[in-house]
Design a protein around this motif. Structure first.
Motif: not given
Length: 238
Positions: A58, A166-167, A170-172, A174, A180
């Protein structure tokens, strides 16, 4: 490097409202580390989680985005880059100077706070603190190169950078193993993983590949920024 450009860029970055973000985010991490230490909730698992999720995942990309886009993006947007482009300064020198400033700022406001947060949380147990410090340092160089290139190539660099950090990361990251693994965050974590024996730290990318990809992305970012700046007409800065 050009010392004059570097000094002007430092002054501009530390004088804008961006400086508040540069200071605020790392301060928040240090306060969190101090609270966890004071309440006894700073075991190795918790410390590793804080340094990875807050520091590496972050704090680092957000600060690198602020620094990387801020060192040159506003000058292109408001036309001030014209005064630099009309000088007999090679464009690769301009890009290198801006990149070095972005790296220095990212190091000062992301890497050093990560070091202090790690020392507060767990000292040097399992070499966790130096491992994350080096991982954030190396990742910061790659992030800075990418975001400087974005700032030169697009007026929407901040938006694109946020979508990536962030997308995508972090999001994708996950849910999709491919996303990743194809991220600066994961490559930096690979370096961290190699430097600590703490079991909570684990990367999905082998170290040799991670180092290679970090070097390639850094070089590609610098080259792309240089190429784009060379093709940027002075008239476009009006």
């Amino acid at each position: 490097m050009n010392a004059t450009i570097a000094m002007i860029t430092f002054r501009a970055m530390l004088g804008r409202k961006r400086a508040l973000l540069l200071l605020g985010l790392p301060l928040l991490m240090l306060v969190l580390a101090a609270v966890l230490r004071a309440t006894g909730n700073n075991d190795l698992d918790v410390s590793a989680h804080v340094l990875q999720q807050f520091g590496l995942a972050t704090l680092l990309p957000l600060l690198a985005l602020i620094a990387g886009t801020g060192v040159i993006g506003p000058e292109i947007d408001d036309g001030q880059i014209m005064y630099v482009l009309t000088k007999p300064i090679p464009r690769e020198v301009i890009v290198l100077t801006k990149l070095v400033v972005a790296i220095v700022l990212t190091t000062a406001f992301a890497t050093i706070p990560t070091l202090f947060a790690g020392l507060i949380l767990t000292g040097t147990t399992a070499q966790l603190t130096p491992a994350f410090t080096i991982g954030v340092l190396i990742g910061g160089v790659a992030y800075s190169a990418v975001f400087v290139a974005l700032a030169v190539a697009s007026r929407n660099a901040v938006t694109i950078g946020l979508l990536y950090a962030l997308v995508w990361e972090s999001l994708l990251g996950s849910f999709a193993p491919g996303a990743k693994s194809a991220s600066i965050q994961q490559w930096s974590l690979s370096v961290t993983d190699a430097l600590t024996n703490a079991s909570p730290v684990s990367s999905t990318v082998d170290l040799p590949l991670a180092i290679t990809l970090l070097a390639v992305v850094t070089a590609a970012g610098a080259l792309l920024a240089t190429f784009r700046l060379r093709t940027l007409p002075v008239a476009s800065a009006d």
